[in-house]
Motif scaffolding. Sequence first.
Motif, PDB file in Angstrom:
ATOM      1  N   ARG A 284      28.885  37.571  32.986  1.00 15.46           N
ATOM      2  CA  ARG A 284      29.270  36.451  33.840  1.00 15.46           C
ATOM      3  C   ARG A 284      29.143  35.066  33.228  1.00 15.46           C
ATOM      4  O   ARG A 284      29.652  34.101  33.787  1.00 15.46           O
ATOM      5  CB  ARG A 284      28.478  36.519  35.154  1.00 15.46           C
ATOM      6  CG  ARG A 284      28.860  37.750  35.963  1.00 15.46           C
ATOM      7  CD  ARG A 284      28.462  37.642  37.403  1.00 15.46           C
ATOM      8  NE  ARG A 284      28.852  38.846  38.138  1.00 15.46           N
ATOM      9  CZ  ARG A 284      28.871  38.944  39.446  1.00 15.46           C
ATOM     10  NH1 ARG A 284      28.527  37.910  40.187  1.00 15.46           N
ATOM     11  NH2 ARG A 284      29.227  40.065  40.042  1.00 15.46           N
ATOM     12  N   SER A 285      28.509  34.944  32.101  1.00 14.78           N
ATOM     13  CA  SER A 285      28.472  33.639  31.432  1.00 14.78           C
ATOM     14  C   SER A 285      29.639  33.460  30.465  1.00 14.78           C
ATOM     15  O   SER A 285      29.761  32.411  29.824  1.00 14.78           O
ATOM     16  CB  SER A 285      27.151  33.460  30.681  1.00 14.78           C
ATOM     17  OG  SER A 285      27.011  34.461  29.680  1.00 14.78           O
ATOM     18  N   VAL A 286      30.527  34.465  30.373  1.00 15.27           N
ATOM     19  CA  VAL A 286      31.623  34.434  29.404  1.00 15.27           C
ATOM     20  C   VAL A 286      32.911  33.963  30.073  1.00 15.27           C
ATOM     21  O   VAL A 286      33.392  34.560  31.036  1.00 15.27           O
ATOM     22  CB  VAL A 286      31.846  35.820  28.776  1.00 15.27           C
ATOM     23  CG1 VAL A 286      33.100  35.830  27.899  1.00 15.27           C
ATOM     24  CG2 VAL A 286      30.622  36.220  27.948  1.00 15.27           C
ATOM     25  N   LEU A 287      33.458  32.872  29.550  1.00 16.78           N
ATOM     26  CA  LEU A 287      34.727  32.320  30.010  1.00 16.78           C
ATOM     27  C   LEU A 287      35.853  33.003  29.245  1.00 16.78           C
ATOM     28  O   LEU A 287      35.899  32.940  28.020  1.00 16.78           O
ATOM     29  CB  LEU A 287      34.754  30.812  29.760  1.00 16.78           C
ATOM     30  CG  LEU A 287      36.024  30.054  30.144  1.00 16.78           C
ATOM     31  CD1 LEU A 287      36.223  30.050  31.653  1.00 16.78           C
ATOM     32  CD2 LEU A 287      35.963  28.620  29.613  1.00 16.78           C
ATOM     33  N   HIS A 288      36.753  33.664  29.985  1.00 17.25           N
ATOM     34  CA  HIS A 288      37.799  34.438  29.302  1.00 17.25           C
ATOM     35  C   HIS A 288      38.777  33.527  28.571  1.00 17.25           C
ATOM     36  O   HIS A 288      39.119  33.766  27.418  1.00 17.25           O
ATOM     37  CB  HIS A 288      38.543  35.310  30.305  1.00 17.25           C
ATOM     38  CG  HIS A 288      39.454  36.301  29.663  1.00 17.25           C
ATOM     39  ND1 HIS A 288      38.999  37.458  29.076  1.00 17.25           N
ATOM     40  CD2 HIS A 288      40.804  36.299  29.482  1.00 17.25           C
ATOM     41  CE1 HIS A 288      40.030  38.136  28.575  1.00 17.25           C
ATOM     42  NE2 HIS A 288      41.121  37.449  28.799  1.00 17.25           N
ATOM     43  N   THR A 289      39.256  32.498  29.233  1.00 17.96           N
ATOM     44  CA  THR A 289      40.140  31.539  28.574  1.00 17.96           C
ATOM     45  C   THR A 289      40.112  30.237  29.348  1.00 17.96           C
ATOM     46  O   THR A 289      39.889  30.229  30.558  1.00 17.96           O
ATOM     47  CB  THR A 289      41.575  32.069  28.449  1.00 17.96           C
ATOM     48  OG1 THR A 289      42.382  31.100  27.779  1.00 17.96           O
ATOM     49  CG2 THR A 289      42.190  32.328  29.817  1.00 17.96           C
ATOM     50  N   PHE A 290      40.333  29.129  28.649  1.00 16.93           N
ATOM     51  CA  PHE A 290      40.235  27.793  29.237  1.00 16.93           C
ATOM     52  C   PHE A 290      41.604  27.223  29.600  1.00 16.93           C
ATOM     53  O   PHE A 290      41.702  26.104  30.087  1.00 16.93           O
ATOM     54  CB  PHE A 290      39.530  26.880  28.237  1.00 16.93           C
ATOM     55  CG  PHE A 290      38.909  25.645  28.824  1.00 16.93           C
ATOM     56  CD1 PHE A 290      37.920  25.737  29.789  1.00 16.93           C
ATOM     57  CD2 PHE A 290      39.284  24.376  28.388  1.00 16.93           C
ATOM     58  CE1 PHE A 290      37.323  24.604  30.313  1.00 16.93           C
ATOM     59  CE2 PHE A 290      38.693  23.235  28.905  1.00 16.93           C
ATOM     60  CZ  PHE A 290      37.711  23.350  29.873  1.00 16.93           C
TER      61      PHE A 290
END
Length: 664
Positions: free
Chosen positions: A321-327
């Motif tokens: 859950r701390s991982v941003l898939h793409t901005f």
Amino acid sequence: MSEQNYDDGWTIVQRIILPSSDQTDTVSLYVDAGSANGIRLRENDELYRSPKLLEDKLHLFSSENREAHFEDLLTRHSMRVRSGEQISFGTYFNAFPASYWRRWTHTRDIRLSVNTSGSGTISVYKSNARGSVQRVDGKHVDGASTSVFDLTLKPFGDGGWYWFDLAASADDLVLESAEWLAATVEGAKGQVTLQITTMDKPEFCLNNARILAENSDVLDNVKEILIVDQGSRKVQDQDEFSAVHESLEGKLRVINQVNLGGSGGFARGMYEAVENGSDYVLLLDDDVVVEPESIVRLVTFADHCRKPTIVGGHMFDLYNRSVLHTFGEVVDPYRIVPALPHADMETRHDFSTANLRQTPWLHRRVDVDYNGWWMCLIPTHVIKEIGLSLPLFIKWDDAEYGLRAREAGYSTVSLPGAAVWHVSWIDKDDLVGWQAYFHERNRLITTLIHSPYPKGGRVLRESVQSDVKHLVSMQYFTEHGRIEALKDLLRGPEDLHKMLGTKLPEINATKARYPDALLKEDVDEFPAPKLGRGPLGGDVIGMPSKKELIPWGIKTVARQLIKAPGAESAVRPQGYLAHRDNRWFRVAHYDSVVVSNAEGTGASWYQRDPRKLRKMLTQATKLHMQLFRNWEELADRYRRAVSEISSMESWKKTFDAASEGSNQ
């Protein structure tokens, strides 16, 4: 949160929020400990070039005495800073995305209001597009106090954020609440229909409905919560439905219809939002967990935009859950594939390893072509002008809509600080299996409508290359779907609505003809491979170099066309391959191999068949040649049909038929 107006003409546009008690793994997205600067890396920084030094430094930064204490999070809006410690709100959910407000709204000045009790210091910081940090202002506080900082957005043309830090003195310092405010905009209280499309994921839907009910302050501007249920496991049939429905006090409505795919479900949400008089529709995927404050932030930002604007949220990994898939994403116009807007952007950025202040590329504003429909707010003004989604079932509906909106003069913004946690497709492979039909057809439809290049740029060339890769990989069911996609594409756009509810069953009905489509849960259900029967004695096979690729391809296809597979390959596989090893240049050397799927739920037996290869390669080649010859005429047909097939009237006919079908 209703839009709160202050007597002096200021309105809350973003509140400081903290994770709920069951979200311990997301703390780094809301608060973190340490100084304002943290560790900020540059390309010429020794740390940037040395993974070992970086790992050691980050370990030091995230050591126990640098972590925020979860037990100090008092409520969704307040927390304690322990004596002698410092906490930063320069984080994904709590820093203020100044450059986005500067670029897309009339707002040029903002105000930060911080309510505290206890003794300590408030420090306000800003960054620029390069990620450089500057201290802007500060104040010592003692006892119960409200600190106000007036700030300008003028220098944020290309990027940058505002945030503040708290440092406790001899006693604890408590943040009671804090808000970012902007000048009040008259009439800026848009009503939104929040719509979820679901297919046999009732638990996810009810969980999100429950989250919304528990955060009722974000629902003041929500006119309706609409679930479009296209599955066989109905949301309304779940034991918890009645309680959740009652807790939402009449705002929850469920529409049951036959499976029209994502585009059919989301188009229904668009349609209902226009019909019920909403200012916006907020599209949500079913397999998500929503940060409820995102709803308010998207609506508030859209209300303040200079003109109607599509505003989307980001996607974090539900299982990390701390991982941003793409901005943010754009469409590569030459290839018509999703791409990153800037070369220095990362995918899968982990905020628990490097926070906002440590990551320079996060400070540059990212302008996008579209936003994924896992969370996307669309003004009904835009829908009335350009229509609803194209009837594409799944794949490319969101990207095509963003491109269509842009051509009509409407922008899309992927807004930091608004997000969902979504089941990531990083461990999925939707280019194989039944989804291959929709990938191929819908990418080509998008290319025909929007490509600025003759013959669609590189798209046809890459389509042919993909056919060859799938065929030499013995993925005959996948190739069957791709061939059907080309056939249907060449028929034109007139039957897209008719195929919405029928195409997937037609494709799945052919699975029995293709061993590679037949999934078994346990590899022991397949015959055991004989030792030493794999290609090259089991040596690892690498990808051919660019120089070798064409000769390799010709040789490999010729071998598979001419050389019959060994008789034993039909009786037992030559080996097992994990999904990560299922690469076309490796699988092509086998006559027979069992391959695991991306989800890890089973495996299929790939078996080489020269007759299938010959027939399918011939079909695919002829269809691509026909598409090449007829490209201009076909592109004109699709472009002229967009307004009709995306219209309220056309979709109403489809919805009426789908609703009747769901009641049979």
